[in-house]
Design a protein around this motif. Sequence first.
Motif, PDB file in Angstrom:
ATOM      1  N   GLU A  39       0.913  -1.214  -0.140  1.00 48.37           N
ATOM      2  CA  GLU A  39      -0.191   0.093  -0.090  1.00 48.37           C
ATOM      3  C   GLU A  39       0.911   1.149   0.008  1.00 48.37           C
ATOM      4  OE1 GLU A  39      -2.411  -0.100   3.614  1.00 48.37           O
ATOM      5  OE2 GLU A  39      -3.226  -2.228   2.783  1.00 48.37           O
ATOM      6  N   PRO A  40       0.461   2.273  -0.769  1.00 48.12           N
ATOM      7  CA  PRO A  40       1.165   3.664  -0.413  1.00 48.12           C
ATOM      8  C   PRO A  40       1.129   4.115   0.676  1.00 48.12           C
ATOM      9  CG  PRO A  40      -0.687   3.819  -1.993  1.00 48.12           C
ATOM     10  CD  PRO A  40      -0.716   2.383  -1.469  1.00 48.12           C
ATOM     11  N   ARG A  41       2.204   4.895   0.992  1.00 45.40           N
ATOM     12  CA  ARG A  41       2.232   5.587   2.637  1.00 45.40           C
ATOM     13  C   ARG A  41       3.073   6.756   2.190  1.00 45.40           C
ATOM     14  NH1 ARG A  41      -1.180   2.297   4.447  1.00 45.40           N
ATOM     15  NH2 ARG A  41      -0.631   0.793   5.956  1.00 45.40           N
ATOM     16  N   VAL A  42       2.649   7.924   2.968  1.00 48.28           N
ATOM     17  CA  VAL A  42       3.470   8.876   3.360  1.00 48.28           C
ATOM     18  C   VAL A  42       4.132   8.668   4.649  1.00 48.28           C
ATOM     19  CG1 VAL A  42       3.420  11.643   3.705  1.00 48.28           C
ATOM     20  CG2 VAL A  42       1.944  10.533   1.973  1.00 48.28           C
ATOM     21  N   VAL A  43       5.680   8.970   4.819  1.00 50.76           N
ATOM     22  CA  VAL A  43       6.483   8.401   5.602  1.00 50.76           C
ATOM     23  C   VAL A  43       7.260   9.452   5.983  1.00 50.76           C
ATOM     24  CG1 VAL A  43       6.424   6.038   5.163  1.00 50.76           C
ATOM     25  CG2 VAL A  43       8.390   7.247   4.236  1.00 50.76           C
ATOM     26  N   HIS A  44       7.816   9.818   7.347  1.00 54.61           N
ATOM     27  CA  HIS A  44       8.679  10.431   7.767  1.00 54.61           C
ATOM     28  C   HIS A  44      10.244  10.258   7.117  1.00 54.61           C
ATOM     29  CE1 HIS A  44      10.729  13.355  10.453  1.00 54.61           C
ATOM     30  NE2 HIS A  44      11.355  12.356  11.025  1.00 54.61           N
ATOM     31  N   MET A  64       6.191  -0.920  -5.919  1.00 54.08           N
ATOM     32  CA  MET A  64       6.330  -1.151  -7.199  1.00 54.08           C
ATOM     33  C   MET A  64       5.656  -2.599  -7.341  1.00 54.08           C
ATOM     34  SD  MET A  64       9.795   0.406  -7.851  1.00 54.08           S
ATOM     35  CE  MET A  64      10.079  -0.213  -9.648  1.00 54.08           C
ATOM     36  N   ARG A  65       4.417  -2.632  -7.901  1.00 55.24           N
ATOM     37  CA  ARG A  65       3.660  -3.918  -7.701  1.00 55.24           C
ATOM     38  C   ARG A  65       3.592  -4.610  -9.205  1.00 55.24           C
ATOM     39  NH1 ARG A  65      -1.506  -1.417  -4.982  1.00 55.24           N
ATOM     40  NH2 ARG A  65      -1.501  -0.456  -6.801  1.00 55.24           N
ATOM     41  N   TYR A  66       3.715  -5.896  -9.424  1.00 55.31           N
ATOM     42  CA  TYR A  66       3.483  -6.582 -10.561  1.00 55.31           C
ATOM     43  C   TYR A  66       2.748  -7.885 -10.278  1.00 55.31           C
ATOM     44  CZ  TYR A  66       4.709  -8.782 -14.902  1.00 55.31           C
ATOM     45  OH  TYR A  66       4.786  -9.504 -16.056  1.00 55.31           O
ATOM     46  N   GLY A  67       1.654  -7.888 -10.692  1.00 51.87           N
ATOM     47  CA  GLY A  67       0.770  -8.916 -10.237  1.00 51.87           C
ATOM     48  C   GLY A  67       0.630  -8.985  -8.767  1.00 51.87           C
ATOM     49  N   THR A  68       0.852 -10.003  -8.103  1.00 54.86           N
ATOM     50  CA  THR A  68       0.755 -10.223  -6.733  1.00 54.86           C
ATOM     51  C   THR A  68       2.309  -9.851  -6.048  1.00 54.86           C
ATOM     52  OG1 THR A  68       1.255 -12.426  -6.764  1.00 54.86           O
ATOM     53  CG2 THR A  68      -1.008 -11.897  -6.760  1.00 54.86           C
ATOM     54  N   THR A  69       3.095  -9.405  -6.592  1.00 63.32           N
ATOM     55  CA  THR A  69       4.506  -9.560  -6.268  1.00 63.32           C
ATOM     56  C   THR A  69       4.717  -7.829  -6.140  1.00 63.32           C
ATOM     57  OG1 THR A  69       5.229 -11.343  -7.236  1.00 63.32           O
ATOM     58  CG2 THR A  69       7.094  -9.894  -6.564  1.00 63.32           C
ATOM     59  N   VAL A  70       5.435  -7.695  -4.923  1.00 64.16           N
ATOM     60  CA  VAL A  70       5.839  -6.219  -4.833  1.00 64.16           C
ATOM     61  C   VAL A  70       7.595  -6.284  -4.902  1.00 64.16           C
ATOM     62  CG1 VAL A  70       6.244  -4.096  -3.371  1.00 64.16           C
ATOM     63  CG2 VAL A  70       4.079  -5.537  -3.409  1.00 64.16           C
ATOM     64  N   SER A  71       8.050  -5.648  -6.021  1.00 62.96           N
ATOM     65  CA  SER A  71       9.380  -5.750  -6.203  1.00 62.96           C
ATOM     66  C   SER A  71      10.240  -4.646  -5.673  1.00 62.96           C
ATOM     67  CB  SER A  71       9.751  -6.003  -7.795  1.00 62.96           C
ATOM     68  OG  SER A  71       9.231  -4.684  -8.254  1.00 62.96           O
ATOM     69  N   GLY A  72       9.703  -3.595  -5.316  1.00 61.75           N
ATOM     70  CA  GLY A  72      10.415  -2.418  -4.655  1.00 61.75           C
ATOM     71  C   GLY A  72       9.657  -1.322  -4.479  1.00 61.75           C
ATOM     72  N   VAL A  73      10.107  -0.138  -3.968  1.00 67.26           N
ATOM     73  CA  VAL A  73       9.303   0.941  -3.642  1.00 67.26           C
ATOM     74  C   VAL A  73       9.892   2.087  -4.318  1.00 67.26           C
ATOM     75  CG1 VAL A  73       8.729   2.458  -1.592  1.00 67.26           C
ATOM     76  CG2 VAL A  73       9.106  -0.079  -1.488  1.00 67.26           C
ATOM     77  N   LEU A  74       8.963   2.905  -4.801  1.00 71.77           N
ATOM     78  CA  LEU A  74       9.314   4.187  -5.586  1.00 71.77           C
ATOM     79  C   LEU A  74       9.102   5.235  -4.462  1.00 71.77           C
ATOM     80  CD1 LEU A  74       9.897   5.778  -8.215  1.00 71.77           C
ATOM     81  CD2 LEU A  74       7.420   5.894  -8.421  1.00 71.77           C
ATOM     82  N   VAL A  75      10.114   5.957  -4.116  1.00 69.90           N
ATOM     83  CA  VAL A  75       9.912   7.085  -3.299  1.00 69.90           C
ATOM     84  C   VAL A  75      10.028   8.319  -4.121  1.00 69.90           C
ATOM     85  CG1 VAL A  75      11.167   7.932  -1.105  1.00 69.90           C
ATOM     86  CG2 VAL A  75      11.302   5.563  -1.771  1.00 69.90           C
ATOM     87  N   LEU A  76       8.938   9.068  -3.641  1.00 68.78           N
ATOM     88  CA  LEU A  76       8.788  10.528  -4.059  1.00 68.78           C
ATOM     89  C   LEU A  76       8.764  11.562  -3.026  1.00 68.78           C
ATOM     90  CD1 LEU A  76       6.119   9.765  -6.713  1.00 68.78           C
ATOM     91  CD2 LEU A  76       8.586   9.792  -7.002  1.00 68.78           C
ATOM     92  N   THR A  77       9.538  12.813  -3.022  1.00 65.43           N
ATOM     93  CA  THR A  77       9.198  13.660  -2.386  1.00 65.43           C
ATOM     94  C   THR A  77       9.612  14.979  -3.101  1.00 65.43           C
ATOM     95  OG1 THR A  77      10.192  14.729  -0.139  1.00 65.43           O
ATOM     96  CG2 THR A  77      11.758  13.928  -1.688  1.00 65.43           C
ATOM     97  N   ASN A  78       9.209  16.296  -2.543  1.00 57.18           N
ATOM     98  CA  ASN A  78       9.555  17.437  -3.281  1.00 57.18           C
ATOM     99  C   ASN A  78      10.574  18.304  -2.675  1.00 57.18           C
ATOM    100  OD1 ASN A  78       8.429  18.711  -1.080  1.00 57.18           O
ATOM    101  ND2 ASN A  78       6.595  19.244  -2.032  1.00 57.18           N
ATOM    102  N   ALA A  79      10.714  19.331  -3.369  1.00 57.51           N
ATOM    103  CA  ALA A  79      12.139  20.080  -2.915  1.00 57.51           C
ATOM    104  C   ALA A  79      11.947  20.727  -1.402  1.00 57.51           C
ATOM    105  CB  ALA A  79      12.405  21.204  -3.962  1.00 57.51           C
ATOM    106  N   ASP A  84       3.195  16.344  -0.186  1.00 58.48           N
ATOM    107  CA  ASP A  84       1.593  16.648  -0.174  1.00 58.48           C
ATOM    108  C   ASP A  84       1.191  16.084  -1.488  1.00 58.48           C
ATOM    109  OD1 ASP A  84       1.955  18.102   2.046  1.00 58.48           O
ATOM    110  OD2 ASP A  84       2.155  20.034   0.870  1.00 58.48           O
ATOM    111  N   CYS A  85      -0.229  15.375  -1.308  1.00 57.64           N
ATOM    112  CA  CYS A  85      -0.695  14.684  -2.661  1.00 57.64           C
ATOM    113  C   CYS A  85      -2.180  14.574  -2.373  1.00 57.64           C
ATOM    114  CB  CYS A  85      -0.014  13.443  -2.775  1.00 57.64           C
ATOM    115  SG  CYS A  85      -0.062  12.327  -1.897  1.00 57.64           S
ATOM    116  N   GLY A  86      -2.667  14.734  -3.435  1.00 54.59           N
ATOM    117  CA  GLY A  86      -4.424  14.601  -3.376  1.00 54.59           C
ATOM    118  C   GLY A  86      -4.495  12.974  -3.660  1.00 54.59           C
TER     119      GLY A  86
END
Length: 166
Positions: A39-44, A64-79, A84-86
């Motif tokens: 599941e996506p999460r906002v984390v400290h 990063m989900r492919y079928g039922t497998t999670v192969s990694g995590v994409l981490v996004l943040t701004n400057a 913040d995201c809707g």
Amino acid sequence: LQQEDGSFASLGAYGAPSVVGRRISSLTPISQEPWQRGEPRVVHWPLSDEHSGETDRMALMLPMRYGTTVSGVLVLTNADGRADCGPDDLILGQGLADQAAVAIANAQLLARTRETAMLEERTRLARDIHDTLAQGLTGIVVQLGAAQRALAVAPDESREHLALAQ
């Protein structure tokens, strides 16, 4: 990308190296739970460099989900260090993370396919060489046997068999 020991290795980053590259390891302890749940999460995002003068950041972690497998995590943040995201941003980000997982899986599949094709070609060549050599050696053995039998009865004929064997 998740490693065998449960830690994460960064495949790449876009942004200021002081913010992204060396601090990805600080996400390892907090990224296990969202990663496992898919599941996506906002984390400290605790910063480990005390000399940078920056405050801690928030990061959006997208599995990063492919079928039922999670192969990694994409981490996004701004400057600004906020994540913040809707709801629309979250859906878009998760779609990008899932597409990245599909692209990685396709690249891995392509590499395995190429390796399999190479192994199959090597096997075919080995079989062809083996068959050709076995056939040639069998012919030599037959000619030498015929030469040996003809040696006592017809010496000229045995020379022909020896020439063919040679």
